[in-house]
Design an enzyme around this catalytic site. Structure first.
Site, PDB file in Angstrom:
ATOM      1  N   HIS A  33      37.864  32.512  37.387  1.00 14.88           N
ATOM      2  CA  HIS A  33      37.869  31.589  38.370  1.00 14.88           C
ATOM      3  C   HIS A  33      36.329  31.270  38.956  1.00 14.88           C
ATOM      4  CE1 HIS A  33      39.829  30.004  42.521  1.00 14.88           C
ATOM      5  NE2 HIS A  33      38.707  29.719  42.471  1.00 14.88           N
ATOM      6  N   LYS A  54      45.492  23.213  38.387  1.00 17.98           N
ATOM      7  CA  LYS A  54      45.070  24.030  39.396  1.00 17.98           C
ATOM      8  C   LYS A  54      45.844  23.430  40.737  1.00 17.98           C
ATOM      9  CE  LYS A  54      43.241  26.526  42.647  1.00 17.98           C
ATOM     10  NZ  LYS A  54      42.017  27.595  42.746  1.00 17.98           N
ATOM     11  N   HIS A  70      46.224  28.184  44.376  1.00 16.92           N
ATOM     12  CA  HIS A  70      45.668  28.700  45.698  1.00 16.92           C
ATOM     13  C   HIS A  70      46.673  28.879  46.441  1.00 16.92           C
ATOM     14  CE1 HIS A  70      42.402  28.895  48.594  1.00 16.92           C
ATOM     15  NE2 HIS A  70      43.498  28.692  49.323  1.00 16.92           N
ATOM     16  N   HIS A 123      33.653  28.365  40.447  1.00 16.29           N
ATOM     17  CA  HIS A 123      33.086  27.152  40.969  1.00 16.29           C
ATOM     18  C   HIS A 123      31.527  26.861  40.443  1.00 16.29           C
ATOM     19  CE1 HIS A 123      36.518  26.500  43.714  1.00 16.29           C
ATOM     20  NE2 HIS A 123      36.336  27.922  43.815  1.00 16.29           N
ATOM     21  N   ALA A 126      33.794  27.305  53.410  1.00 18.35           N
ATOM     22  CA  ALA A 126      34.205  28.549  52.824  1.00 18.35           C
ATOM     23  C   ALA A 126      33.686  28.794  51.493  1.00 18.35           C
ATOM     24  CB  ALA A 126      35.754  28.464  52.760  1.00 18.35           C
TER      25      ALA A 126
HETATM   26  C1  NCD Z   1      36.189  27.415  47.314  1.00 18.19           C
HETATM   27  C2  NCD Z   1      35.213  26.237  47.258  1.00 18.19           C
HETATM   28  O1  NCD Z   1      34.121  26.466  47.979  1.00 18.19           O
HETATM   29  O2  NCD Z   1      35.134  25.498  46.299  1.00 18.19           O
HETATM   30  N1  NCD Z   1      35.738  28.090  48.672  1.00 18.19           N
HETATM   31  C3  NCD Z   1      36.181  29.516  48.678  1.00 18.19           C
HETATM   32  O3  NCD Z   1      36.056  29.782  49.965  1.00 18.19           O
HETATM   33  N2  NCD Z   1      36.653  30.107  47.969  1.00 18.19           N
HETATM   34  C4  NCD Z   1      37.507  26.890  47.313  1.00 18.19           C
HETATM   35  C5  NCD Z   1      38.662  27.811  47.029  1.00 18.19           C
HETATM   36  O4  NCD Z   1      38.474  28.275  45.582  1.00 18.19           O
HETATM   37  O5  NCD Z   1      39.209  28.056  47.753  1.00 18.19           O
HETATM   38 ZN    ZN Z   2      37.921  29.190  44.155  1.00 20.57          ZN
END
Ligand code: NCD
Ligand code: ZN
Length: 346
Positions: free
Chosen positions: A14, A100, A137, A16, A264
């Site tokens: 997982h 997702k 999620h 980003h 976040a």
């Molecule tokens: C993630 C993001 O910034 O894309 N943020 C996070 O707090 N994990 C999104 C997510 O996976 O919830």
């Molecule tokens: Zn995430």
């Protein structure tokens, strides 16, 4: 005392990576240690079609530091309009590894997510039929539900009904943050697994709120009470094949975190392996690190474990990581585990 450990090269289930200058700034921190990663599709605009995913994969590969070998495992962002035929074609071509589900409004860039699960049923039914995994999620977004209860309520009101309706659907409960989530996965007989982040093994909600508000410990799902963190630790270090690493490393530039409405996301790609070795050693479970970081994930996703290995070495002096990395998009603060890290990837 163990001071060296060789494990199969890990994967991140997982991640980003973002796009553009941020992608270029962060990808090397992942490809340095990890062979593969499940790439989250919550770009702006999101990755919704197989064509989008294919183009995004090309951009990721183009941004890789020279000489690094890294395989991005692509996902699609589920919407109420997602076309089951496109999803199936993407899966059969080997490009799409998961779809997702972001409940609308649950987290960063999720406004285009699913509001009405009934509208997503045709795609989910197709996925169940062809064996394509749904990554969830797992948080409800109902304003009445306390943010610390959103995962537990999601399991009861969304996930369990969905799994009863479609028992053949393979579901990854991503970034599990509660004992409720751990217990739910452990009680399942089949078709359910969970990823756990690095930071949720280390922080509880005090990290965010005690002694001043600490935006760099804020992520979603938000860290919970200590009892939950301990349940995550026990699951991760148990070797149970249903639990594996998904860092949820989620870079945001500092100005977007250090403000009145901070984003976040916690950035852990760069020091995850050092943090994990520390955690597993602390729990007397170094021998279970390979299962968590390198074996259980591929087994769940039907892929071979990596043939290459990495060597972790415990140094006498703490290993230093930058407090923040500089990217073309701006500075990104690195997760601070609040203890010195001695394990290093040699
Ligand atoms: C993630 C993001 O910034 O894309 N943020 C996070 O707090 N994990 C999104 C997510 O996976 O919830
Ligand atoms: Zn995430």
């Amino acid at each position: 005392m163990t001071t060296e450990l060789t494990i199969r090269r890990p994967d991140d289930w997982h991640l980003h990576l973002r796009d553009g200058a941020m992608l270029e700034g962060v990808i090397g921190d992942t490809s340095r240690h990890f062979a593969r990663a499940i790439i989250m599709p919550n770009l702006v605009p999101p990755v919704v079609t197989t064509a989008d995913a294919s183009a995004y994969r090309d951009r990721i590969l183009a941004a890789l530091p020279k000489g690094d070998r890294f395989e991005p495992l692509m996902t699609l962002y589920l919407t109420e309009q997602t076309n089951p035929d496109d999803v199936e074609a993407g899966f059969k071509s080997g490009l799409i590894r998961a779809v997702k589900l972001y409940p609308a409004g649950a987290t960063t860039n999720s406004h285009g997510g699913v509001r009405d699960m009934d509208k997503a049923m045709p795609v989910l039914e197709r996925m169940a039929k062809i064996g394509l995994t749904l990554c969830v999620h797992g948080e409800v977004t109902t304003p009445e539900v306390d943010i610390f209860d959103r995962e537990a309520v999601f399991i009861e009101t969304v996930l369990d009904p969905l799994r009863q309706r479609l028992p053949e659907l393979r579901v990854t409960m991503e970034h599990v943050t509660t004992k409720n989530g751990i217990d739910y996965i452990k009680a399942s007989k089949a078709n359910l697994a969970g990823s756990i982040t690095t930071h949720h093994l280390i922080i509880n909600r005090n990290a965010i709120l005690v002694g001043g508000i600490k935006p760099h410990y804020y992520c979603l799902p938000v860290a919970k009470r200590e009892e939950h963190r301990l349940a995550l630790r026990a699951a991760a270090t148990s070797g149970d094949r249903r639990f594996f690493l998904g860092t949820d490393s989620a870079p945001h530039v500092d100005p977007l975190k250090e403000c009145a409405c901070g984003c976040a996301g916690i950035y852990t790609s760069i020091n995850t392996m050092s943090c994990l070795a520390h955690v597993f050693e602390q729990d007397g479970a170094l021998d279970a690190l390979e299962a968590f970081a390198s074996l259980n994930g591929p087994a769940w996703y039907g892929l071979p474990a990596n043939e290459e290995t990495i060597r972790l070495v415990k140094r006498a002096e703490p290993v230093s990581f930058p407090a923040r990395i500089e990217t073309g998009a701006g500075p990104v603060t690195v997760f601070d585990p609040m203890f010195p890290l001695h394990w290093d990837v040699a």
